[in-house]
Design a protein around this motif. Structure first.
Motif, PDB file in Angstrom:
ATOM      1  N   THR A 177      12.458  11.685  -6.971  1.00  0.00           N
ATOM      2  CA  THR A 177      12.163  10.677  -7.989  1.00  0.00           C
ATOM      3  C   THR A 177      11.272   9.568  -7.450  1.00  0.00           C
ATOM      4  N   SER A 178      11.380   9.275  -6.167  1.00  0.00           N
ATOM      5  CA  SER A 178      10.592   8.176  -5.595  1.00  0.00           C
ATOM      6  C   SER A 178       9.094   8.445  -5.698  1.00  0.00           C
ATOM      7  N   SER A 179       8.689   9.711  -5.587  1.00  0.00           N
ATOM      8  CA  SER A 179       7.259  10.035  -5.692  1.00  0.00           C
ATOM      9  C   SER A 179       6.734   9.741  -7.091  1.00  0.00           C
ATOM     10  N   ALA A 180       7.499  10.109  -8.114  1.00  0.00           N
ATOM     11  CA  ALA A 180       7.071   9.835  -9.487  1.00  0.00           C
ATOM     12  C   ALA A 180       6.972   8.338  -9.734  1.00  0.00           C
ATOM     13  N   GLU A 181       7.939   7.583  -9.246  1.00  0.00           N
ATOM     14  CA  GLU A 181       7.916   6.127  -9.419  1.00  0.00           C
ATOM     15  C   GLU A 181       6.730   5.505  -8.694  1.00  0.00           C
ATOM     16  N   GLU A 182       6.423   6.014  -7.511  1.00  0.00           N
ATOM     17  CA  GLU A 182       5.297   5.477  -6.744  1.00  0.00           C
ATOM     18  C   GLU A 182       3.967   5.843  -7.395  1.00  0.00           C
ATOM     19  N   ILE A 183       3.856   7.060  -7.913  1.00  0.00           N
ATOM     20  CA  ILE A 183       2.616   7.472  -8.585  1.00  0.00           C
ATOM     21  C   ILE A 183       2.371   6.615  -9.824  1.00  0.00           C
ATOM     22  N   PHE A 184       3.407   6.375 -10.595  1.00  0.00           N
ATOM     23  CA  PHE A 184       3.253   5.534 -11.784  1.00  0.00           C
ATOM     24  C   PHE A 184       2.850   4.114 -11.389  1.00  0.00           C
ATOM     25  N   ARG A 185       3.411   3.617 -10.308  1.00  0.00           N
ATOM     26  CA  ARG A 185       3.072   2.260  -9.851  1.00  0.00           C
ATOM     27  C   ARG A 185       1.609   2.163  -9.441  1.00  0.00           C
ATOM     28  N   THR A 186       1.157   3.113  -8.618  1.00  0.00           N
ATOM     29  CA  THR A 186      -0.207   3.034  -8.094  1.00  0.00           C
ATOM     30  C   THR A 186      -1.255   3.449  -9.123  1.00  0.00           C
ATOM     31  N   THR A 187      -0.896   4.351 -10.028  1.00  0.00           N
ATOM     32  CA  THR A 187      -1.874   4.864 -10.989  1.00  0.00           C
ATOM     33  C   THR A 187      -2.036   3.955 -12.198  1.00  0.00           C
ATOM     34  N   VAL A 188      -0.929   3.454 -12.725  1.00  0.00           N
ATOM     35  CA  VAL A 188      -0.968   2.683 -13.969  1.00  0.00           C
ATOM     36  C   VAL A 188      -0.839   1.182 -13.714  1.00  0.00           C
ATOM     37  N   LEU A 189       0.192   0.802 -12.966  1.00  0.00           N
ATOM     38  CA  LEU A 189       0.523  -0.621 -12.863  1.00  0.00           C
ATOM     39  C   LEU A 189      -0.391  -1.395 -11.926  1.00  0.00           C
ATOM     40  N   SER A 190      -0.761  -0.778 -10.824  1.00  0.00           N
ATOM     41  CA  SER A 190      -1.496  -1.514  -9.796  1.00  0.00           C
ATOM     42  C   SER A 190      -2.786  -2.122 -10.337  1.00  0.00           C
ATOM     43  N   LEU A 191      -3.578  -1.330 -11.035  1.00  0.00           N
ATOM     44  CA  LEU A 191      -4.851  -1.829 -11.555  1.00  0.00           C
ATOM     45  C   LEU A 191      -4.638  -2.903 -12.619  1.00  0.00           C
ATOM     46  N   LEU A 192      -3.624  -2.722 -13.462  1.00  0.00           N
ATOM     47  CA  LEU A 192      -3.373  -3.694 -14.521  1.00  0.00           C
ATOM     48  C   LEU A 192      -2.932  -5.040 -13.955  1.00  0.00           C
ATOM     49  N   ILE A 193      -2.019  -5.012 -13.005  1.00  0.00           N
ATOM     50  CA  ILE A 193      -1.475  -6.265 -12.474  1.00  0.00           C
ATOM     51  C   ILE A 193      -2.478  -6.954 -11.563  1.00  0.00           C
TER      52      ILE A 193
END
Length: 470
Positions: A177-193
């Motif tokens: 599960t940690s990989s999915a959470e990290e991918i979502f963070r780096t792919t979607v959230l990182s650029l937005l924040i």
């Protein structure tokens, strides 16, 4: 003659006992052989199943490249000038959507087989056959992780709920599960924040970015509502088996933590108490907003128990903030108590009456009010602020009691407490004078009160007894 039958009977019993022991030994040997054969058969079946699953996984993985969508063709057709947005969707676009969904279903199936494979290998460790399969298993795992990541990212980019759902089930199946959470963070959230909180400390130092976080949190909450709600709803759907994910803590909160830490390090510095408290309270409101996406109390408890939550709270050095406020408030009162005592208004014009006569008393009241004001108080440390309030009252009580006791003794001996010298140095007529000033602010002329004039003549110097001027 009687001994002969007994001897014959004894021989028969001994022979029967020997035969029984031999039969029992043979039976035990047979059972041991059967158990050994059963264990060997089970082990053989386990090894065969393991080999079969490895081959099956490799075969399914080989089918994955066939399912890769040709994004260049999709872009070429969708970008064709002759194509109208109101026209029927081109077949290649529908095919791309179908391919993504098919691929995600296939990946979920592979992940399920990999879960079986992990179970088999855990029950057949340290066997040469399993060790020989290790490289094949590692290769299959690597290919699965890469393919699953690409499919998951593709699903996130296209907001494809079915693809994301299948990929999350695949990640849950392989306990990653940690990989999915990290991918979502780096792919979607990182650029937005990063657009909201630029992670450039040089700009922050130059003043381009302030240390205020309240407006940033408002924008981040809008991003969560707009860009994260879909995956939060998928992961919290009933009977989905996706409750093992915590995107709120391990994706959203973790990215916000990194953004604040890198982009606005001064925002969490207790050296600026007002700014620190404002940002801290804004952070608590942001956490309340995130907890609003938890559908139950256990979900809230799980969110608060995540390491990312604890790491975020460690950003805020509330204990240091309290120490600074303690020094400020307690030090201010102590300075007032050690200063020369002066009644309020002795050397200044008052526009409104004072409830308290001494400046030291007013300072105590202001200090107590500061402890419980919204600009100072932190509720998580309310017990410490209560202790500080009691310490302030105790300090003032000690100061006042010592002074009154010394004044009552009026011997001026060197044994008097150091903080009680004020009681001997202050003329008593100053207090009477200040009392008259307070009465005048209420519209009352103390000189017209007979009892006041009598009291004034008792304490005032000789040259001022008959001339009362305020």
């Amino acid at each position: 003659m009687v001994q002969a039958p007994l001897a014959d009977l004894r021989d028969k019993v001994a022979a029967f006992r020997a035969a029984t022991a031999a039969a029992l030994a043979a039976l035990r040997a047979g059972l041991e052989q059967r158990a050994s054969a059963t264990a060997a058969r089970e082990l053989l079946e386990l090894l065969l199943d393991t080999s079969h699953v490895v081959s099956k996984v490799e075969k399914l993985i080989k089918e994955l490249p066939i399912a890769q969508p040709d994004s260049s063709n999709v872009q070429a057709i969708s970008g064709n000038k002759g194509y109208s947005g109101n026209a029927i969707t081109p077949p290649i676009v529908d095919a791309g959507i179908d391919v993504r969904e098919t691929q995600s279903i296939l990946l979920e199936r592979i992940a399920s087989e990999m879960n079986r494979l992990k179970f088999y290998t855990s029950h057949a460790q340290n066997l040469p056959f399993i060790e020989n399969l290790e490289k094949r298993v590692q290769g299959a795992t690597k290919l699965l992780d890469g393919s699953l990541e690409r499919c998951f990212v593709d699903g996130l980019e296209h907001r494809d709920g079915k693809v994301v759902y299948n990929c999350l089930r695949a990640y849950a199946a392989i306990d990653n599960t940690s990989s999915a959470e990290e991918i979502f963070r780096t792919t979607v959230l990182s650029l937005l924040i990063q657009k909201i909180v630029p992670q450039n400390y040089a700009k922050a130092v130059a003043g381009v970015s302030s240390d205020d976080l309240e407006d940033d949190y408002e924008q981040i909450m809008q991003c969560v509502e707009k860009d994260c709600k879909f995956i939060l709803e998928i992961s919290s759907s009933a009977n989905s088996g996706l409750h093992v994910f915590d995107f709120l803590a391990n994706s959203v909160l973790k990215e916000v933590h990194l953004a604040v830490q890198k982009g606005k390090p001064g925002a969490t510095s207790p050296g600026k108490p007002k700014q620190f408290l404002k940002n801290y309270k804004a952070s608590l409101r942001f956490l309340d907003f995130l907890e609003g996406y938890c559908l139950s109390k256990p979900a809230v408890a799980k969110f608060r128990s995540e390491p990312a939550y604890a790491d975020f709270m460690r950003l805020w050095h509330v204990a240091v903030y309290f120490t600074l406020k303690f020094q400020d408030i307690a030090g201010g009162l102590d300075s007032a108590l050690t200063a020369t005592i002066t009644p309020v208004g002795m050397h200044e014009n008052q526009t409104k009456p004072k409830i308290l006569l001494l400046k030291q008393s007013i300072k105590l009241l202001e200090s107590l009010q500061a402890c419980w004001s919204d600009e100072v108080l932190v509720f998580s440390h309310s017990d410490k602020f209560m202790r500080l309030s009691l310490q302030l009252i105790s300090r003032y009580t000690t100061w006042l009691s010592s002074g009154l006791a010394t004044r009552k003794a009026s011997d001026g001996s060197s044994n008097s407490p150091a903080d009680a010298a004020w009681a001997l140095s202050i003329p008593v007529e100053d207090f009477i004078y200040e009392y008259a000033r307070n009465l005048r602010s209420l519209g009352i002329d103390a000189r017209e009160i007979e009892s006041f004039r009598a009291l004034w003549q008792c304490v005032a110097p000789t040259d001022k007894q008959d001339n009362i001027q305020f």
